[in-house]
Motif scaffolding. Structure first.
Motif, PDB file in Angstrom:
ATOM      1  N   THR A 235       0.827  -1.205   0.000  1.00 59.27           N
ATOM      2  CA  THR A 235       0.000   0.000   0.000  1.00 59.27           C
ATOM      3  C   THR A 235       0.862   1.255   0.000  1.00 59.27           C
ATOM      4  O   THR A 235       0.608   2.193  -0.768  1.00 59.27           O
ATOM      5  CB  THR A 235      -0.929   0.013   1.225  1.00 59.27           C
ATOM      6  N   THR A 236       1.891   1.282   0.843  1.00 60.00           N
ATOM      7  CA  THR A 236       2.743   2.472   0.940  1.00 60.00           C
ATOM      8  C   THR A 236       3.482   2.738  -0.367  1.00 60.00           C
ATOM      9  O   THR A 236       3.491   3.868  -0.876  1.00 60.00           O
ATOM     10  CB  THR A 236       3.763   2.308   2.083  1.00 60.00           C
ATOM     11  N   VAL A 237       4.089   1.706  -0.942  1.00 60.70           N
ATOM     12  CA  VAL A 237       4.867   1.871  -2.173  1.00 60.70           C
ATOM     13  C   VAL A 237       3.974   2.306  -3.332  1.00 60.70           C
ATOM     14  O   VAL A 237       4.274   3.273  -4.057  1.00 60.70           O
ATOM     15  CB  VAL A 237       5.606   0.569  -2.522  1.00 60.70           C
ATOM     16  N   LEU A 238       2.852   1.610  -3.514  1.00 60.22           N
ATOM     17  CA  LEU A 238       1.959   1.931  -4.622  1.00 60.22           C
ATOM     18  C   LEU A 238       1.344   3.311  -4.461  1.00 60.22           C
ATOM     19  O   LEU A 238       1.254   4.086  -5.420  1.00 60.22           O
ATOM     20  CB  LEU A 238       0.849   0.876  -4.723  1.00 60.22           C
ATOM     21  N   LEU A 239       0.933   3.652  -3.251  1.00 61.14           N
ATOM     22  CA  LEU A 239       0.232   4.911  -3.033  1.00 61.14           C
ATOM     23  C   LEU A 239       1.149   6.112  -3.226  1.00 61.14           C
ATOM     24  O   LEU A 239       0.829   7.040  -3.988  1.00 61.14           O
ATOM     25  CB  LEU A 239      -0.357   4.924  -1.622  1.00 61.14           C
ATOM     26  N   VAL A 240       2.295   6.111  -2.555  1.00 63.89           N
ATOM     27  CA  VAL A 240       3.217   7.240  -2.663  1.00 63.89           C
ATOM     28  C   VAL A 240       3.735   7.371  -4.092  1.00 63.89           C
ATOM     29  O   VAL A 240       3.790   8.482  -4.653  1.00 63.89           O
ATOM     30  CB  VAL A 240       4.376   7.091  -1.667  1.00 63.89           C
ATOM     31  N   GLY A 241       4.108   6.248  -4.703  1.00 65.17           N
ATOM     32  CA  GLY A 241       4.597   6.294  -6.074  1.00 65.17           C
ATOM     33  C   GLY A 241       3.550   6.815  -7.041  1.00 65.17           C
ATOM     34  O   GLY A 241       3.848   7.635  -7.930  1.00 65.17           O
ATOM     35  N   LEU A 242       2.308   6.377  -6.869  1.00 65.98           N
ATOM     36  CA  LEU A 242       1.228   6.801  -7.762  1.00 65.98           C
ATOM     37  C   LEU A 242       0.938   8.292  -7.604  1.00 65.98           C
ATOM     38  O   LEU A 242       0.790   9.017  -8.598  1.00 65.98           O
ATOM     39  CB  LEU A 242      -0.024   5.981  -7.454  1.00 65.98           C
ATOM     40  N   TYR A 243       0.873   8.773  -6.370  1.00 69.71           N
ATOM     41  CA  TYR A 243       0.588  10.191  -6.136  1.00 69.71           C
ATOM     42  C   TYR A 243       1.684  11.082  -6.708  1.00 69.71           C
ATOM     43  O   TYR A 243       1.404  12.094  -7.369  1.00 69.71           O
ATOM     44  CB  TYR A 243       0.430  10.450  -4.637  1.00 69.71           C
ATOM     45  N   LEU A 244       2.942  10.725  -6.443  1.00 67.35           N
ATOM     46  CA  LEU A 244       4.045  11.547  -6.935  1.00 67.35           C
ATOM     47  C   LEU A 244       4.089  11.562  -8.463  1.00 67.35           C
ATOM     48  O   LEU A 244       4.321  12.618  -9.078  1.00 67.35           O
ATOM     49  CB  LEU A 244       5.370  11.033  -6.376  1.00 67.35           C
ATOM     50  N   ALA A 245       3.840  10.427  -9.074  1.00 69.16           N
ATOM     51  CA  ALA A 245       3.849  10.364 -10.541  1.00 69.16           C
ATOM     52  C   ALA A 245       2.710  11.196 -11.127  1.00 69.16           C
ATOM     53  O   ALA A 245       2.893  11.911 -12.125  1.00 69.16           O
ATOM     54  CB  ALA A 245       3.736   8.913 -10.998  1.00 69.16           C
ATOM     55  N   ALA A 246       1.533  11.127 -10.507  1.00 65.56           N
ATOM     56  CA  ALA A 246       0.382  11.876 -11.010  1.00 65.56           C
ATOM     57  C   ALA A 246       0.584  13.380 -10.855  1.00 65.56           C
ATOM     58  O   ALA A 246       0.307  14.155 -11.787  1.00 65.56           O
ATOM     59  CB  ALA A 246      -0.884  11.436 -10.278  1.00 65.56           C
ATOM     60  N   ILE A 247       1.076  13.836  -9.698  1.00 66.83           N
ATOM     61  CA  ILE A 247       1.280  15.262  -9.481  1.00 66.83           C
ATOM     62  C   ILE A 247       2.403  15.791 -10.372  1.00 66.83           C
ATOM     63  O   ILE A 247       2.313  16.898 -10.934  1.00 66.83           O
ATOM     64  CB  ILE A 247       1.596  15.546  -7.998  1.00 66.83           C
ATOM     65  N   THR A 248       3.461  15.006 -10.527  1.00 63.22           N
ATOM     66  CA  THR A 248       4.541  15.413 -11.433  1.00 63.22           C
ATOM     67  C   THR A 248       4.027  15.556 -12.857  1.00 63.22           C
ATOM     68  O   THR A 248       4.376  16.513 -13.567  1.00 63.22           O
ATOM     69  CB  THR A 248       5.688  14.387 -11.389  1.00 63.22           C
ATOM     70  N   SER A 249       3.184  14.630 -13.279  1.00 66.19           N
ATOM     71  CA  SER A 249       2.604  14.696 -14.625  1.00 66.19           C
ATOM     72  C   SER A 249       1.757  15.949 -14.804  1.00 66.19           C
ATOM     73  O   SER A 249       1.750  16.562 -15.881  1.00 66.19           O
ATOM     74  CB  SER A 249       1.766  13.444 -14.887  1.00 66.19           C
ATOM     75  N   LEU A 250       1.051  16.325 -13.751  1.00 71.43           N
ATOM     76  CA  LEU A 250       0.258  17.553 -13.817  1.00 71.43           C
ATOM     77  C   LEU A 250       1.149  18.759 -14.070  1.00 71.43           C
ATOM     78  O   LEU A 250       0.845  19.617 -14.913  1.00 71.43           O
ATOM     79  CB  LEU A 250      -0.527  17.746 -12.517  1.00 71.43           C
ATOM     80  N   PHE A 251       2.255  18.842 -13.334  1.00 68.50           N
ATOM     81  CA  PHE A 251       3.144  19.992 -13.480  1.00 68.50           C
ATOM     82  C   PHE A 251       3.856  20.001 -14.826  1.00 68.50           C
ATOM     83  O   PHE A 251       4.323  21.056 -15.279  1.00 68.50           O
ATOM     84  CB  PHE A 251       4.172  20.015 -12.342  1.00 68.50           C
ATOM     85  N   LEU A 252       3.964  18.852 -15.473  1.00 69.79           N
ATOM     86  CA  LEU A 252       4.569  18.798 -16.807  1.00 69.79           C
ATOM     87  C   LEU A 252       3.635  19.347 -17.880  1.00 69.79           C
ATOM     88  O   LEU A 252       4.063  19.652 -18.979  1.00 69.79           O
ATOM     89  CB  LEU A 252       4.960  17.361 -17.151  1.00 69.79           C
ATOM     90  N   LEU A 253       2.342  19.467 -17.535  1.00 70.55           N
ATOM     91  CA  LEU A 253       1.350  19.865 -18.532  1.00 70.55           C
ATOM     92  C   LEU A 253       0.802  21.266 -18.343  1.00 70.55           C
ATOM     93  O   LEU A 253       0.449  21.929 -19.318  1.00 70.55           O
ATOM     94  CB  LEU A 253       0.177  18.868 -18.531  1.00 70.55           C
ATOM     95  N   ILE A 254       0.682  21.719 -17.097  1.00 69.40           N
ATOM     96  CA  ILE A 254      -0.052  22.953 -16.856  1.00 69.40           C
ATOM     97  C   ILE A 254       0.616  23.767 -15.752  1.00 69.40           C
ATOM     98  O   ILE A 254       1.031  23.202 -14.737  1.00 69.40           O
ATOM     99  CB  ILE A 254      -1.528  22.640 -16.484  1.00 69.40           C
ATOM    100  N   PRO A 255       0.758  25.088 -15.950  1.00 66.06           N
ATOM    101  CA  PRO A 255       1.267  25.940 -14.869  1.00 66.06           C
ATOM    102  C   PRO A 255       0.308  25.918 -13.682  1.00 66.06           C
ATOM    103  O   PRO A 255      -0.916  25.885 -13.866  1.00 66.06           O
ATOM    104  CB  PRO A 255       1.339  27.329 -15.514  1.00 66.06           C
TER     105      PRO A 255
END
Length: 493
Positions: A235-255
């Motif tokens: 749970t810890t590995v999947l959750l933290v990894g998923l959140y960080l990847a999703a938020i990073t992807s957001l910042f790659l697309l939109i200010p």
């Protein structure tokens, strides 16, 4: 009391936990974090992930040593007494009920986009009744439904990450240019400073909330010593990894300054690339996420009520003797429906109250979990399980408890959260007062209970009347005659 069942596996528990955690608070609440902290939201989610790891590790250590329904409430009672167990159990239950009422309101609003002629109260009632009835199927059947919903949410986030990476490097129709890390560099990493990170931490931790279901469902596992630690790591590995990847992807697309608080940031990012149709698709994902979180949370609420009832903190008729806490689930569903009614009467004022007060209750519970682990481990003289238990003890315990207290204290930094802080404190005060009144009432009952008259038919019972009249006295731990006989025998020896 014996509760039978095959038990949930580590994977089922992991999907159950992810289904509870990844909900509307992440898909919608992440917009607040991004607008408040900017790109440093990534740091906020990393800090939140570290705190989640320590809290889960502490809970795992206690759960494996003594798996119980409503585990963290039970451990609080062992560490600090019945009063503390009563308070944390009811504060958590009440806060999560209000949070689920807000989720029911949110999913009703989303449904109204497609069915505007149906009233919000009716939609919300249908959602709550459906979620409650599905929980009555039991943990194993519910885990299958929850696994499917959780998988759908996770795949939706994974698909967004893939699309974001393609657009960020200039691959894909409708992508105007490759933005990539330039978005982060142009905006600055910490536009809100430390204040921005601190103010966003409540929403970040609320996005992580729900992992405590791993402790609440510990009694539903076949082998907690192996299943719980494995589920916590997954749970810890999947959750933290998923959140960080999703938020990073957001910042790659939109200010970050283009993110709206009224629209999911994922929809805003994809709409910027000509994918306006994603609004409807994301609404489906949001509805799935909220329903999934409600399903797992209602089961956890039922388990919490079962734990409170087993300890005598509720009326007797609330006790459940079967593997599925039917009464706790039904009562929790009714309470969520009542909270929905509050939200419909005063939607603008009460909705924010439901969300923020639920966040306070969760943070308060996590702080108590860490304090209970610290005290019980000190009392035990070492870790409860082999392998050393939580690393860095007791320093990591102090760090986690201090961080959670700081998060609660920083709630007023974001407009609208002050009411949640006040409401949460009132929860603690009210339930503390109720427990104190109950204790005082029991202590003031000093009137002796009259002894019943015992009628004995002469010539029927071979037991002499004197023996019957003194039977109550003779049942005490040792009678005067017994002590005299023992003393005589000791003298003869």
């Amino acid at each position: 009391m014996e509760r039978k069942g095959k038990g949930l596996s580590a994977l089922q528990l992991t999907m159950f936990a992810l289904g509870t955690i990844v909900g509307g608070s992440f898909f919608l609440g992440s917009a607040i974090v991004i607008r408040t902290a900017g790109p440093s939201a990534l740091l906020a989610f990393v800090i939140g992930g570290v705190l989640v790891y320590f809290i889960l590790t502490a809970m795992s250590e206690m759960t494996v040593a003594n798996p119980q329904a409503g585990s963290f409430r039970s451990y609080t009672e062992k560490a600090f007494g019945r009063g503390a167990g009563y308070i944390v159990g009811w504060v958590y239950w009440s806060g999560l009920v209000l949070a689920m009422s807000s989720e029911a309101t949110a999913v009703s609003i989303l449904f109204r986009n497609w069915f505007p002629w149906i009233s919000l109260p009716l939609f919300g009632s249908i959602v709550i009744v459906s979620v409650t009835c599905l929980n009555l199927l039991g943990a194993e059947r519910l885990s299958r439904v929850e696994s499917g919903l959780a998988m759908f949410k996770l795949l939706a986030i994974a698909a967004f990450i893939v699309i974001a990476i393609c657009f960020a490097v200039g691959i894909g129709t409708g992508a105007p240019s490759a933005m990539g890390l330039d978005v982060l560099g142009d905006e600055g990493w910490m536009p809100g400073g430390i204040r921005g990170i601190a103010g966003s931490m409540l929403v970040v931790m609320f996005s992580y909330s729900g992992f405590e279901v791993l402790g609440l469902t510990a009694s539903s596992t076949a082998d907690p010593a192996k299943t719980i630690p494995k589920a916590i790591k997954l749970t810890t590995v999947l959750l933290v990894g998923l959140y960080l990847a999703a938020i990073t992807s957001l910042f790659l697309l939109i200010p970050f300054h283009m993110v709206s608080l009224e629209v999911s940031p994922f929809v805003s990012a994809l709409s910027l690339y000509g994918l306006g149709w994603t609004g409807s698709a994301m609404s489906i994902v949001l509805i799935t996420a909220i329903l999934s979180a409600m399903l797992a949370s209602v089961f956890g609420l039922g388990q919490m009520l079962r734990s409170l009832a087993d300890e005598g903190h509720t009326p007797v008729w609330m006790r459940d003797s079967k593997a599925t806490p039917y009464r706790g689930i039904l009562i929790s569903g009714a309470a969520i429906w009542a909270g929905l009614g509050m939200g419909m009467l005063l939607p603008q004022g009460v909705y924010l109250f439901l969300v923020s007060s639920g966040g306070f209750s969760v943070m308060f519970t996590y702080a108590v979990i860490m304090a209970s682990h610290y005290r019980l481990r000190k009392r035990n003289g070492g870790p409860f399980v082999q392998g050393g238990g939580m690393r860095g003890f007791p320093y990591t315990s102090w760090l986690t408890i201090g961080s959670l207290i700081a998060i609660i204290a920083s709630m007023p930094l974001i407009p609208g959260q002050r009411g949640g802080l006040i409401a949460g404190i009132l929860f603690v005060v009210v339930f503390s007062g109720l427990y104190a009144i109950g204790v005082l009432r029991r202590r003031t009952v000093v009137a002796p209970i009259p002894k019943p008259l015992i009628r004995i038919q002469p010539d029927i019972s071979p037991i002499p009347r004197m023996a019957v009249e003194m039977s109550e006295e003779l049942t005490k731990a040792g009678t005067v005659d017994d002590r005299e006989n023992r003393e005589d025998k000791d003298t003869e020896r």
